[in-house]
Design a protein around this motif. Structure first.
Motif, PDB file in Angstrom:
ATOM      1  N   ALA A 284      19.798  69.462 -27.188  1.00 28.05           N
ATOM      2  CA  ALA A 284      19.086  68.176 -27.086  1.00 28.05           C
ATOM      3  C   ALA A 284      18.281  68.157 -28.355  1.00 28.05           C
ATOM      4  N   LYS A 285      17.979  69.173 -29.291  1.00 28.51           N
ATOM      5  CA  LYS A 285      17.431  69.469 -30.397  1.00 28.51           C
ATOM      6  C   LYS A 285      16.153  68.663 -30.277  1.00 28.51           C
ATOM      7  N   VAL A 286      15.293  69.237 -29.521  1.00 27.19           N
ATOM      8  CA  VAL A 286      13.771  68.312 -29.065  1.00 27.19           C
ATOM      9  C   VAL A 286      13.027  68.584 -30.142  1.00 27.19           C
ATOM     10  N   ASP A 287      12.016  67.422 -30.322  1.00 29.89           N
ATOM     11  CA  ASP A 287      11.259  67.446 -31.352  1.00 29.89           C
ATOM     12  C   ASP A 287       9.930  68.336 -31.151  1.00 29.89           C
ATOM     13  N   PHE A 288       9.550  68.396 -29.831  1.00 31.18           N
ATOM     14  CA  PHE A 288       8.247  69.007 -29.508  1.00 31.18           C
ATOM     15  C   PHE A 288       8.464  69.973 -28.329  1.00 31.18           C
ATOM     16  N   ILE A 289       7.752  71.219 -28.284  1.00 26.81           N
ATOM     17  CA  ILE A 289       8.015  71.964 -27.269  1.00 26.81           C
ATOM     18  C   ILE A 289       6.768  72.714 -26.949  1.00 26.81           C
ATOM     19  N   SER A 290       6.459  72.872 -25.781  1.00 20.62           N
ATOM     20  CA  SER A 290       4.997  73.381 -25.342  1.00 20.62           C
ATOM     21  C   SER A 290       5.293  74.351 -24.437  1.00 20.62           C
ATOM     22  N   PHE A 291       4.335  75.578 -24.097  1.00 22.78           N
ATOM     23  CA  PHE A 291       4.471  76.405 -23.286  1.00 22.78           C
ATOM     24  C   PHE A 291       2.934  76.391 -22.552  1.00 22.78           C
ATOM     25  N   GLY A 292       3.206  76.810 -21.361  1.00 20.54           N
ATOM     26  CA  GLY A 292       1.775  76.689 -20.639  1.00 20.54           C
ATOM     27  C   GLY A 292       1.105  78.097 -20.684  1.00 20.54           C
ATOM     28  N   ARG A 317       8.139  71.257 -33.413  1.00 24.46           N
ATOM     29  CA  ARG A 317       6.851  71.244 -33.553  1.00 24.46           C
ATOM     30  C   ARG A 317       6.199  71.733 -32.398  1.00 24.46           C
ATOM     31  N   ILE A 318       5.381  72.701 -32.428  1.00 23.25           N
ATOM     32  CA  ILE A 318       4.665  73.241 -31.303  1.00 23.25           C
ATOM     33  C   ILE A 318       3.479  72.676 -30.953  1.00 23.25           C
ATOM     34  N   MET A 319       3.668  72.139 -29.706  1.00 26.77           N
ATOM     35  CA  MET A 319       2.447  71.632 -28.959  1.00 26.77           C
ATOM     36  C   MET A 319       1.475  72.401 -28.336  1.00 26.77           C
ATOM     37  N   ALA A 320       0.289  72.775 -28.564  1.00 23.09           N
ATOM     38  CA  ALA A 320      -0.387  73.728 -27.747  1.00 23.09           C
ATOM     39  C   ALA A 320      -1.290  73.065 -26.936  1.00 23.09           C
ATOM     40  N   ARG A 321      -1.062  73.618 -25.507  1.00 22.78           N
ATOM     41  CA  ARG A 321      -1.782  73.073 -24.338  1.00 22.78           C
ATOM     42  C   ARG A 321      -2.922  73.812 -24.175  1.00 22.78           C
ATOM     43  N   ILE A 322      -4.153  73.108 -24.209  1.00 24.81           N
ATOM     44  CA  ILE A 322      -5.432  73.794 -24.077  1.00 24.81           C
ATOM     45  C   ILE A 322      -5.725  73.702 -22.363  1.00 24.81           C
ATOM     46  N   ASP A 323      -5.270  74.763 -21.764  1.00 23.21           N
ATOM     47  CA  ASP A 323      -5.360  74.510 -20.248  1.00 23.21           C
ATOM     48  C   ASP A 323      -5.935  75.797 -19.704  1.00 23.21           C
ATOM     49  N   ASN A 324      -6.652  76.693 -20.487  1.00 28.85           N
ATOM     50  CA  ASN A 324      -7.355  77.568 -19.747  1.00 28.85           C
ATOM     51  C   ASN A 324      -8.638  78.060 -20.844  1.00 28.85           C
TER      52      ASN A 324
END
Length: 710
Positions: A284-292, A317-324
């Protein structure tokens, strides 16, 4: 530009030595008129402020000097002609009402700029996600709307749904809970299937005896969080014991979250997520990706290297999830490594007290502001999952998020499982548009100038008082000095109980290594404020200059024209540039566009060389002299006029860094006409057009000095 970066203190904000060439642009073709204001009451004429700013530019406290509150309430904010509002909205797609071509086309027309594919749910297969992606591409062609693709991976967070309403999520201390493979649908709280649907999770490498596991309502917080500890681990089953009593969970879904604390063989990216990346994200050649469940900046750095080298997504681009809480504590290091910050209020609410969430939100947004990172906020309108309109508290919450400086809003279950996804998207944009009309642009500009002053002072070994003030780009005691407390030489007055939320620049090292770009962006925004420009045009290859300009949140839109990059060899040539344009769809106030590429030909790369002598280059009209008109000027103005971003008689600031040369110039748009000949004139903005927003006007300076290179 050189004077800004010089060792001696730069000039005052109202006077700059940056070379600003002002030209008058005239092109052939029919006149493009601005559409009428969409309002059910007569449009109100804004009054000029003493600082040369437009109505509402300094927040609600200033708006009373222009119009009454009743008039403000009865006047609707104008919907832009183009599909990009200043505050961006990310919508989660793939649900029952957000997966067909027609449904996705409606979302694109309404203003969706990023489509989020959620792989944390576990209830949607890869084949279904692929069909939705293909429909999204078809909808993009149908609507001619640009849309980025965002792949949201669960990491070590898994969602489990009830099989029917008779099942209850209720836990008691001492209860044994088994985690098994299988479809993420449970018949009781004693057996919870996790990691199925795509690839079974490797329990032996993912768990160890003594690990902590938490179970809470999906995207909901509070005291309803069950804490478990791992007792035994086998290849097909993990046995846990509950440590506390929890009453029955609301809703039909629970979230299972585990952390790696005991197993030395665990990997940062589990096998399930790796398979999703290989089978779906890479094609899909994604533009953004994030990990939980990212816990530190070092983890982000490692994952970024894995995504680019091992998994084959060099441009993602890496999208950082602030979830903890761990990620919240290490936020400064995460900001250095991540490209975008995602404030996951739902997951954070499970570990942060409700009365402290407002402080966390403001803290994260202010930290992102300091380093210029785009920040997206989640968990907005839960009521619109089943209702056609939000509650008053939700509407106010969204407005406050926009006023705090967020770049975008993320809709999760509202569009994935909600009954009114289109109305939810339109409502979020309408609220954001109203909030943006009273956003405090001046304060944001001054705060950014303070940070730039600190960076430039460090580079030039300048001395600043209390970390701020002094000279810097703003000059004259600092841009903050004129707007915060007069007579204190640019110091920021101390405020009670603000130390915990105030971001000190010394705590964050500069994340931009090229101070020339920093100074170029500062000069462009400063010039736009001085002349009251209606548009900033940025030509960029990578989008870095655009991000530096947009972090000031200028009041006028930022038209970012991505210049194609050509890569080739013996087997062929590849033209890139659309990826960089799509990745700017998360930045507030930016309107990305693709350049035609003809302005950057090798024989015309030198600034000042590609002057148009005759009008026979495809832009229409006959022939005639065009002294000082570059092709980038014409391309930028043509694109802006097509998008409705500029009208005849209005000014635009052009900002570009090409072949090592930095240029900031002012161009006046003369409109589109049918004359066969047109002359290009040097234009100097008149004094009443604008004055600096940060300093009171002192005679003799202002816009004239800027336009004439003074």
């Amino acid at each position: 530009i050189h004077s800004i970066s010089a060792a001696h203190p730069p000039p005052a904000l109202g006077r700059t030595n940056a070379t600003v060439a002002a030209k008058r642009v005239s092109m052939a073709g029919p006149t493009t008129m601005k559409p009428p204001r969409d309002s059910f009451v007569p449009a109100l004429k804004p009054k000029a402020s003493s600082a040369g700013m437009l109505t509402g530019s300094n927040g609600l406290r200033k708006q009373s000097s222009y119009i009454s509150l009743a008039e403000a309430v009865l006047t609707m904010s104008e919907k832009p002609k183009i599909h990009y509002d200043k505050c961006k909205v990310i919508a989660t797609v793939g649900g029952p009402l957000t997966k067909t071509v027609e449904q996705l086309a409606d979302l694109l027309r309404a203003g969706m700029t990023v489509a989020r594919f959620d792989f944390q749910q576990g209830s949607i297969s890869l084949a279904e996600h692929q069909r939705t992606l293909e429909n999204l591409k078809a909808a993009g062609k149908l609507t001619s709307c640009m849309c980025a693709v965002y792949c949201s991976l669960g990491g070590n967070v898994f969602a489990v749904s009830k099989r029917d309403e008779s099942v209850s999520f209720k836990f008691t201390a001492g209860q044994v809970v088994r985690l098994i493979h299988g479809d993420p649908v449970c018949d009781s709280s004693d057996v919870l299937p996790v990691g199925a649907g795509i690839l079974d999770l490797d329990f032996m490498n993912s768990f160890a005896v003594g690990d902590s596991v938490t179970i809470n309502p999906y995207l909901q917080a509070g005291d309803q969080t069950a804490e478990l500890t791992v007792e035994t681990v086998t290849q097909n089953e993990v046995t846990c014991r509950v440590l506390n009593d929890v009453m029955e969970f609301p809703g039909n879904r629970a979230t299972v979250h585990f952390t790696h604390t005991k197993n030395p063989n665990c990997t940062l990216v589990n096998a399930r997520d790796e398979e999703i990346i290989r089978q779906w994200a890479v094609p899909a050649k994604v533009d953004f990706i994030s990990f939980g469940a990212i816990r530190s900046g070092a983890t982000i750095r490692t994952i970024k290297d894995l995504v680019k080298s091992k998994y084959g997504l060099p441009h993602a681009r890496i999208m950082a999830r602030i979830d903890n809480l761990s990620a919240l504590r290490d936020l400064p290091n995460i900001l250095k490594e991540a490209d975008v910050i995602l404030l996951a209020r739902g997951e954070l609410g499970a570990v942060v007290e409700a009365e402290k969430m407002f402080a966390v939100q403001k803290h994260v947004l202010r930290m992102c502001e300091v380093v210029g990172r785009p920040c997206i906020v989640t968990r907005l309108m839960d009521s619109m999952i089943s209702a056609p309109r939000p509650t008053r508290a939700e509407a106010t919450d969204i407005a406050n998020i926009v006023l705090d400086g967020a770049d975008g809003l993320l809709l999760g279950l509202e569009t994935l499982e909600g009954m009114f996804p289109l109305q939810c998207l339109e409502t979020a944009l309408a609220i954001a548009r109203e909030a943006d009309s009273v956003y405090d642009y001046e304060s944001r500009y001054r705060r950014q100038m303070q940070v730039v002053n600190v960076k430039l002072a460090k580079a030039t070994e300048g001395k600043l008082e209390d970390g701020y003030g002094g000279g810097g780009v703003g000059g004259g005691g600092g841009a903050a000095g004129a707007g915060s407390s007069p007579g204190e030489g640019g110091k920021i007055a101390p405020r009670a109980r603000s130390a915990s939320l105030r971001v000190q620049a010394k705590d964050l090292e500069s994340v931009e290594g090229d101070l020339k770009k920093e100074a170029l962006a500062a000069a462009a925004v400063q010039t736009a404020y001085q002349i009251n420009a209606k548009l900033i045009v940025v030509f960029s290859h990578t989008g870095e200059t655009t991000r530096l300009v947009a972090k000031y949140h200028p009041q006028c839109p930022v038209l970012s024209i991505s210049i194609p990059t050509v890569h080739g060899g013996t087997l062929g040539w590849v033209v890139e540039g659309d990826v960089e344009a799509r990745q700017q769809l998360v930045i507030r106030g930016v309107v990305p566009a693709l350049s035609a590429g003809h302005a950057m030909l090798p024989d015309e790369g030198e600034l000042g060389y590609h002057l148009l002598k005759e009008r026979d280059d495809g832009y229409g009209g006959g022939q005639g002299p065009h002294v000082g008109a570059t092709r980038t000027d014409i391309e930028g103005m043509t694109k802006a006029a097509e998008l409705g971003l500029i009208q005849p008689g209005e000014l635009a600031v052009f900002c570009q860094l090409i072949a090592g040369q930095s240029t900031v110039k002012v161009v006046e748009f003369a409109g589109l006409n049918n004359q066969k000949t047109a002359s290009w004139k040097t234009f100097s903005p008149s004094e009443p057009r604008s004055r600096s927003p940060a300093l009171p006007h002192a005679g003799g300076g202002g816009a004239n000095a800027t336009a004439n290179g003074g």
